[in-house]
Scaffold this motif. Structure first.
Motif, PDB file in Angstrom:
ATOM      1  N   ASP A 143       0.816  -1.223   0.000  1.00 22.37           N
ATOM      2  CA  ASP A 143       0.000   0.000   0.000  1.00 22.37           C
ATOM      3  C   ASP A 143       0.846   1.269   0.000  1.00 22.37           C
ATOM      4  O   ASP A 143       0.543   2.256   0.684  1.00 22.37           O
ATOM      5  N   ILE A 144       1.938   1.220  -0.755  1.00 20.90           N
ATOM      6  CA  ILE A 144       2.752   2.427  -0.906  1.00 20.90           C
ATOM      7  C   ILE A 144       1.942   3.445  -1.703  1.00 20.90           C
ATOM      8  O   ILE A 144       1.493   3.164  -2.823  1.00 20.90           O
ATOM      9  N   SER A 145       1.736   4.638  -1.173  1.00 15.88           N
ATOM     10  CA  SER A 145       0.923   5.654  -1.837  1.00 15.88           C
ATOM     11  C   SER A 145       1.656   6.234  -3.038  1.00 15.88           C
ATOM     12  O   SER A 145       2.878   6.076  -3.189  1.00 15.88           O
ATOM     13  N   LEU A 146       0.913   6.927  -3.895  1.00  9.94           N
ATOM     14  CA  LEU A 146       1.520   7.569  -5.051  1.00  9.94           C
ATOM     15  C   LEU A 146       2.545   8.610  -4.615  1.00  9.94           C
ATOM     16  O   LEU A 146       3.604   8.765  -5.225  1.00  9.94           O
ATOM     17  N   GLU A 147       2.215   9.324  -3.562  1.00  7.70           N
ATOM     18  CA  GLU A 147       3.137  10.357  -3.077  1.00  7.70           C
ATOM     19  C   GLU A 147       4.448   9.733  -2.596  1.00  7.70           C
ATOM     20  O   GLU A 147       5.537  10.229  -2.909  1.00  7.70           O
ATOM     21  N   GLN A 148       4.330   8.609  -1.876  1.00 11.88           N
ATOM     22  CA  GLN A 148       5.540   7.920  -1.405  1.00 11.88           C
ATOM     23  C   GLN A 148       6.315   7.348  -2.591  1.00 11.88           C
ATOM     24  O   GLN A 148       7.548   7.425  -2.646  1.00 11.88           O
ATOM     25  N   ALA A 149       5.573   6.748  -3.544  1.00  6.69           N
ATOM     26  CA  ALA A 149       6.230   6.142  -4.700  1.00  6.69           C
ATOM     27  C   ALA A 149       6.964   7.198  -5.519  1.00  6.69           C
ATOM     28  O   ALA A 149       8.041   6.936  -6.071  1.00  6.69           O
ATOM     29  N   THR A 150       6.397   8.384  -5.592  1.00  7.29           N
ATOM     30  CA  THR A 150       7.038   9.473  -6.334  1.00  7.29           C
ATOM     31  C   THR A 150       8.374   9.848  -5.703  1.00  7.29           C
ATOM     32  O   THR A 150       9.372  10.076  -6.417  1.00  7.29           O
ATOM     33  N   GLN A 151       8.403   9.882  -4.393  1.00  5.69           N
ATOM     34  CA  GLN A 151       9.656  10.217  -3.704  1.00  5.69           C
ATOM     35  C   GLN A 151      10.675   9.096  -3.855  1.00  5.69           C
ATOM     36  O   GLN A 151      11.869   9.362  -4.063  1.00  5.69           O
ATOM     37  N   ILE A 152      10.219   7.855  -3.773  1.00  9.03           N
ATOM     38  CA  ILE A 152      11.129   6.706  -3.941  1.00  9.03           C
ATOM     39  C   ILE A 152      11.745   6.728  -5.331  1.00  9.03           C
ATOM     40  O   ILE A 152      12.940   6.466  -5.516  1.00  9.03           O
ATOM     41  N   GLU A 153      10.896   7.046  -6.335  1.00 11.41           N
ATOM     42  CA  GLU A 153      11.384   7.106  -7.716  1.00 11.41           C
ATOM     43  C   GLU A 153      12.450   8.192  -7.862  1.00 11.41           C
ATOM     44  O   GLU A 153      13.498   7.975  -8.488  1.00 11.41           O
ATOM     45  N   ARG A 154      12.179   9.352  -7.288  1.00  8.19           N
ATOM     46  CA  ARG A 154      13.131  10.458  -7.402  1.00  8.19           C
ATOM     47  C   ARG A 154      14.458  10.121  -6.714  1.00  8.19           C
ATOM     48  O   ARG A 154      15.536  10.430  -7.230  1.00  8.19           O
ATOM     49  N   ASP A 155      14.356   9.480  -5.563  1.00 11.54           N
ATOM     50  CA  ASP A 155      15.576   9.068  -4.854  1.00 11.54           C
ATOM     51  C   ASP A 155      16.391   8.097  -5.707  1.00 11.54           C
ATOM     52  O   ASP A 155      17.631   8.149  -5.707  1.00 11.54           O
ATOM     53  N   PHE A 156      15.692   7.208  -6.426  1.00 16.01           N
ATOM     54  CA  PHE A 156      16.394   6.233  -7.265  1.00 16.01           C
ATOM     55  C   PHE A 156      17.248   6.947  -8.316  1.00 16.01           C
ATOM     56  O   PHE A 156      18.433   6.636  -8.506  1.00 16.01           O
ATOM     57  N   PHE A 157      16.644   7.902  -9.019  1.00 18.54           N
ATOM     58  CA  PHE A 157      17.392   8.605 -10.068  1.00 18.54           C
ATOM     59  C   PHE A 157      18.471   9.520  -9.468  1.00 18.54           C
ATOM     60  O   PHE A 157      19.573   9.645 -10.017  1.00 18.54           O
ATOM     61  N   GLN A 158      18.167  10.129  -8.338  1.00 19.75           N
ATOM     62  CA  GLN A 158      19.113  11.040  -7.702  1.00 19.75           C
ATOM     63  C   GLN A 158      20.377  10.315  -7.269  1.00 19.75           C
ATOM     64  O   GLN A 158      21.490  10.874  -7.340  1.00 19.75           O
ATOM     65  N   ASN A 159      20.236   9.076  -6.890  1.00 16.55           N
ATOM     66  CA  ASN A 159      21.365   8.292  -6.378  1.00 16.55           C
ATOM     67  C   ASN A 159      22.002   7.402  -7.439  1.00 16.55           C
ATOM     68  O   ASN A 159      22.947   6.666  -7.148  1.00 16.55           O
ATOM     69  N   HIS A 160      21.474   7.419  -8.667  1.00 13.85           N
ATOM     70  CA  HIS A 160      22.000   6.546  -9.713  1.00 13.85           C
ATOM     71  C   HIS A 160      23.213   7.205 -10.379  1.00 13.85           C
ATOM     72  O   HIS A 160      23.197   8.390 -10.713  1.00 13.85           O
ATOM     73  N   ASP A 161      24.291   6.428 -10.543  1.00 13.02           N
ATOM     74  CA  ASP A 161      25.522   6.980 -11.088  1.00 13.02           C
ATOM     75  C   ASP A 161      25.363   7.482 -12.521  1.00 13.02           C
ATOM     76  O   ASP A 161      26.017   8.454 -12.916  1.00 13.02           O
ATOM     77  N   TYR A 162      24.522   6.812 -13.324  1.00  8.20           N
ATOM     78  CA  TYR A 162      24.390   7.170 -14.744  1.00  8.20           C
ATOM     79  C   TYR A 162      23.116   7.988 -15.057  1.00  8.20           C
ATOM     80  O   TYR A 162      23.116   8.835 -15.932  1.00  8.20           O
ATOM     81  N   PHE A 163      22.068   7.697 -14.323  1.00  6.02           N
ATOM     82  CA  PHE A 163      20.766   8.275 -14.711  1.00  6.02           C
ATOM     83  C   PHE A 163      20.410   9.566 -13.969  1.00  6.02           C
ATOM     84  O   PHE A 163      19.400  10.182 -14.265  1.00  6.02           O
ATOM     85  N   ARG A 164      21.241   9.990 -12.996  1.00  9.71           N
ATOM     86  CA  ARG A 164      20.899  11.206 -12.263  1.00  9.71           C
ATOM     87  C   ARG A 164      20.877  12.435 -13.180  1.00  9.71           C
ATOM     88  O   ARG A 164      20.160  13.404 -12.918  1.00  9.71           O
TER      89      ARG A 164
END
Length: 439
Positions: free
Chosen positions: A123-144
């Protein structure tokens, strides 16, 4: 639906099946392709091609189909998913795709990372999922780097799609306006066929019935008098039939050329040298009688007060058996035939100056002129004018003690169709008004 997302109209098309499952037709793949093409070939749509990052994009059938209907890529947006599942070492190849270096698209590529099944189960909300997604790209060596280029995250995609949709709609507005105008025209024409349904209140219903009967009555009277012209003009048809009758009268005139033969064949007991009016009368009656059948043929093409008109036509033929016309009329026609001038003052006169055949021809010409007008006039009077009057009387009599609700009862399909058309008219009118503000 959510207050946190943009307004978009999305059509989720099925994935392309290659192997039919149990119960599916053998051509399930072709059926799905035809369904997809039906939507993506429309010029007013934007095609979103969803491709996982962990497969070879060059072999993606969805992108290939989009290229077929949009070769220049003006309506195609590619979305790369599952960036967390790519093999280590392929990151640069994926970046090249996102940077439009492999298969160029005018609207380019956007990378997203959606919620996984576990996150949905948790039951991860859209708002939480949006932040998780952003963190993924922010921390990715190639995709940030894609964050700064606005080519990553669902939020970025939503903003891009909204703008693309707005721009695309603006380009399509003139075409949409023309389509709406055509639809409005069609709907209004359809409404004319079932417009003006009866009111529900008794007083309004009675008034509606009265007005309807009056309009119908006016149309009947106008039609019978030749004032109301339809696509198939009634009087034009009648005039054509009446012309055939006139042509037959003129083409079937006997010549009466041999007066001697006529006299001998119809001679009675009189001695030679004596004239017999009965001969003149008998010959003319015989030729007039031959017109009865074509006259009845003219009448058979009509309906209504046929018996009444038939009786009047029969009476006309009986009157023609009297072999009568006014002296001035007879002498005028006889003068035209013989090229000699006859005056009433010369009467009584002998027929030695004029043959029987010429006198018969003169009288028959008068008969033709009378019949050419009389029959059409009788048919017009008894089968049109009087029929219209009788029908009008019957219509108006419906108002006396009439069951208004029964007379105004209409099929439910008609009222439903009227309501649907009115609703469509309202929607199209509102759409046209909205479009007018932007064009």
């Amino acid at each position: 639906m959510s207050p946190d997302v943009c307004d978009l109209t999305l059509i989720d098309l099925p994935g392309i099946a290659r192997v039919p499952l149990r119960g599916q037709p053998e051509d399930i793949g072709e059926q799905i392709k035809r369904l997809i093409i039906k939507f993506i070939e429309k010029q007013e749509t934007i095609n979103l091609v969803v491709v996982p990052c962990n497969i070879d994009i060059a072999t993606t059938e969805a992108l290939k189909m989009a290229q077929e209907v949009d070769p220049e890529g003006k309506r195609t947006v590619a979305i790369l998913t599952k960036p967390d599942l790519i093999d280590t070492g392929t990151e640069k190849s994926v970046l090249a795709i996102v940077h439009n270096e492999v298969i160029p698209l005018c609207k380019g590529y956007t990378m997203v990372k959606c919620r996984g099944q576990q996150q949905i189960d948790d039951d991860i909300s859209l708002e939480q999922a949006t932040q998780i997604e952003r963190d993924f790209f922010q921390n990715h060596d190639y995709f940030r780097c894609l964050l700064n280029e606005d080519k990553a995250t669902i939020k970025c995609l939503a903003i891009k799609l909204t703008q693309e949709l707005v721009d695309h709609i603006k380009k399509s507005l003139p075409q949409l306006d023309e389509q709406i105008k055509k639809l409005l025209w069609d709907v209004r024409n359809e409404l004319k066929e079932c417009e003006g349904g009866p009111p529900q209140d008794p007083r309004g219903a009675k008034q509606f019935l009265t007005q309807t009967l009056k309009r119908f009555n006016d149309q009947i009277n106008s039609l019978s008098s030749g004032e109301l012209i339809f696509e198939e003009n009634l009087f034009a048809q009648l005039r054509a039939e009446f012309k055939k009758w006139n042509d037959h009268l003129n083409s079937s005139k006997p010549s009466f050329s041999d007066s001697k033969v006529v006299s001998q064949e119809n001679r009675g007991r009189e001695l030679p040298g004596f004239s017999n009016y009965k001969v003149f009368e008998t010959v003319l009656q015989k030729h007039v009688a031959e017109l009865k059948e074509p006259a009845n043929d003219l009448l058979r093409g009509m309906k209504g007060q046929k018996e009444k008109a038939e009786q009047r036509i029969l009476e006309q033929f009986e009157m023609e058996n009297l072999i009568y016309t006014q002296d001035p009329i007879f002498l005028k026609i006889l003068s035209e035939i013989t090229k000699e001038w006859f005056l009433e003052e010369q009467l009584p006169m002998f027929d030695k100056e004029c043959t029987y055949s010429q006198m018969m021809k003169a009288h028959y010409e008068i008969v033709v002129q009378r019949m050419a007008d009389q029959l059409p006039m009788m048919i017009t009077l008894f089968m049109l004018k009087e029929t219209a009057e009788l029908l009008s009387t019957d219509i108006l009599s419906l108002l006396d003690g009439a069951n208004v609700s029964e007379l105004l009862f209409e099929d439910s399909d008609v009222s439903k169709r009227r309501k649907d058309l009115r609703d469509r008219l309202d929607r199209l009118t509102a759409a046209q008004a909205e479009l007018t503000e932007f064009i």
